[in-house]
Design an enzyme around this catalytic site. Structure first.
Site, PDB file in Angstrom:
ATOM      1  N   GLY A  82      14.793  -8.021  -6.070  1.00  0.00           N
ATOM      2  CA  GLY A  82      16.150  -7.938  -5.478  1.00  0.00           C
ATOM      3  C   GLY A  82      16.553  -6.373  -5.343  1.00  0.00           C
ATOM      4  N   GLY A  95       8.941  -7.287  -5.418  1.00  0.00           N
ATOM      5  CA  GLY A  95       8.906  -7.279  -4.450  1.00  0.00           C
ATOM      6  C   GLY A  95       8.435  -5.971  -3.896  1.00  0.00           C
ATOM      7  N   ARG A  96       9.470  -6.538  -2.749  1.00  0.00           N
ATOM      8  CA  ARG A  96       9.274  -5.337  -1.879  1.00  0.00           C
ATOM      9  C   ARG A  96       9.437  -3.975  -2.543  1.00  0.00           C
ATOM     10  NH1 ARG A  96      13.654  -5.952   2.313  1.00  0.00           N
ATOM     11  NH2 ARG A  96      13.651  -7.957   1.622  1.00  0.00           N
ATOM     12  N   CYS A 146       7.830  -9.441  25.338  1.00  0.00           N
ATOM     13  CA  CYS A 146       8.812 -10.073  26.371  1.00  0.00           C
ATOM     14  C   CYS A 146      10.402 -10.932  25.510  1.00  0.00           C
ATOM     15  CB  CYS A 146       7.659 -10.919  27.232  1.00  0.00           C
ATOM     16  SG  CYS A 146       7.242 -10.630  28.314  1.00  0.00           S
ATOM     17  N   GLU A 147      10.775  -9.608  25.167  1.00  0.00           N
ATOM     18  CA  GLU A 147      11.796 -10.342  24.544  1.00  0.00           C
ATOM     19  C   GLU A 147      13.222  -9.242  24.404  1.00  0.00           C
ATOM     20  OE1 GLU A 147      12.643 -13.790  23.562  1.00  0.00           O
ATOM     21  OE2 GLU A 147      10.955 -14.009  23.199  1.00  0.00           O
ATOM     22  N   TYR A 171       6.948  -6.647   4.113  1.00  0.00           N
ATOM     23  CA  TYR A 171       7.530  -7.697   5.447  1.00  0.00           C
ATOM     24  C   TYR A 171       7.155  -7.038   6.793  1.00  0.00           C
ATOM     25  CZ  TYR A 171       9.923  -9.937   1.575  1.00  0.00           C
ATOM     26  OH  TYR A 171      10.218 -10.054   0.082  1.00  0.00           O
TER      27      TYR A 171
END
Length: 418
Positions: free
Chosen positions: A237, A277-278, A348-349, A377
């Site tokens: 974290g 992790g990150r 297309c959003e 990610y």
């Protein structure tokens, strides 16, 4: 000169041109195409070594740095972390496959997951996975699956009921979390008369992007109330800096704070596991795009809004759309502050917005745009939305680059058709 803090440690800016791992970013983009994930290879090793050194300094040899592979499940990165003596956290059968293929000793694998299938549990047992974290119906299923005469080392995941200060989508230790067991249920499982499970200790994970260790005190206090165990996994974290204004902790201080709390509440002779992790991969990577269009919307009602449209978007970086993650962007050969633009993708959003109010120097079609801190990610969550092939992963080191994951082709989009 050294690049800004959001870029990889092994990067620089000279005359406004960004280099990553000694490779000129704009030239690299034209060589490998865009979008492309570019990772400074030496950053991965340096960050791994920093965490290992910090844990050994503060806690001694009875501990392990466990890479949370969901952040960047890339075989080449996994191979580096295996070489640097890290363990690895896998949250699915696919991540287990990647870790073993990358060369991790099965004994150094920790298998997670709140909804493990019987197939995944069986695969882990057959592979000789060192530790399985129990959640849901795992205890009863593992008791059936582990062969007679063997005992599988396990940890029991506890939901400590701690609401850490982070986005609700990456919060995992609160009372309403789908992960783990309430403390008393966890204690009952840990004390169970299991014939084929060796309950080594307890596990929790509070969430991601935590800037200080204070929430860990309450969580470890919950551990302390459940009895003494030999092993405690306190999750990961540690926050990273996504913008120049962020002030994230550094491994030495973060690990030191965690260990101090653990020694106070759990004792000094336990085995301690941490799961960054990150924090191991995010700042090591950037994403390169090509600017396709620059569009200014006039009129006071639009506040002079200007769009820079690139050839990627939510298919290669879903985090801004998923939970409002904030990034910066710059023109790779004109790094420096400029005018505000909204960087949008090709999908297309209307939510396909990568960066709001990016400070860009005179962006033009054909420019290479870079977003830093995408080592975590981006590749992991990439999709084929709108039929867009997923980008390659390129490692850069000492002025040389190598493609470690090739770009998908249109033929790959139909390769699974029956």
């Amino acid at each position: 000169m050294t690049a800004r803090s959001v870029y990889p440690q092994h990067s620089s800016v000279d005359g406004g041109r960004l280099a990553v791992g000694g490779c000129d970013a704009a030239e690299l983009a034209r060589e490998v195409g865009t979008p492309a994930y570019v990772v400074a290879e030496d950053d991965l090793r340096d960050r791994a070594r920093a965490f290992v050194a910090a844990l050994r300094e503060h806690h001694g040899p009875r501990g392990s740095v466990v890479y949370a592979s969901k952040a960047f499940p890339c075989t080449a990165a996994l191979r580096i972390f295996a070489e640097e003596d890290l363990s690895v956290d896998c949250a699915s059968g696919g991540e287990l496959h990647l870790a073993l293929r990358a060369g991790f000793d099965p004994a150094r694998v920790v298998l997670h997951g709140n909804a493990k299938s019987e197939w995944e549990l069986r695969a882990a047992v057959e592979a000789g996975v060192g530790t399985i974290v129990l959640d849901g119906g795992d205890p009863e299923r593992l008791e059936r699956l582990v062969p007679a005469g063997r005992r599988q080392r396990v940890l029991v995941r506890v939901t400590p009921g701690v609401h850490a200060d982070t986005h609700e989508h990456i919060l995992t230790g609160h009372a309403d979390s789908k992960f783990g067991y309430p403390p008393q249920t966890a204690a009952e499982i840990a004390r169970g008369d299991w014939q084929r499970l060796d309950v080594a200790g307890l596990h929790f994970h509070l969430g991601s992007q935590l800037f200080d260790a204070s929430p860990f005190r309450a969580a470890m206090g919950t551990f302390a109330g459940l009895g003494r165990f030999g092993t405690y996994d306190v999750g990961g974290g540690m926050a990273v800096g996504y913008t120049r204004h962020d002030r994230p902790p550094v491994p030495h201080e973060w690990v030191g704070d965690l260990v101090a709390i653990a020694h106070e509440l759990l004792g000094t002779d336990c085995e301690l596991l941490i799961e960054p992790g990150r924090a191991l991969v995010a700042n090591a990577g950037v994403t390169l795009y090509t600017v396709e269009d620059v569009k200014a919307i006039g009129g006071s009602e639009h506040h002079g809004l200007s769009f820079v449209a690139v050839d990627g978007g939510m298919s290669d970086n879903l985090r801004p759309m998923l939970y409002g993650a904030v990034y910066e962007a710059e023109i790779a050969d004109r790094v420096g502050d400029g005018d505000p633009y909204t960087v949008v993708g090709k999908h297309c959003e209307s939510s396909d917005v990568l960066v709001r109010a990016a400070s860009l120097r005179d962006p033009r079609p054909g420019d290479v745009l870079v977003t830093p801190v995408t080592g975590a990610y981006g590749h992991a969550m990439a999709s084929n939305y709108n039929g867009v092939p997923r980008p390659p992963v390129v490692f850069a080191k000492d002025g040389r680059s190598r493609v470690v994951v090739r770009r998908e082709t249109f033929e790959d989009l139909t390769a699974r058709d029956a």
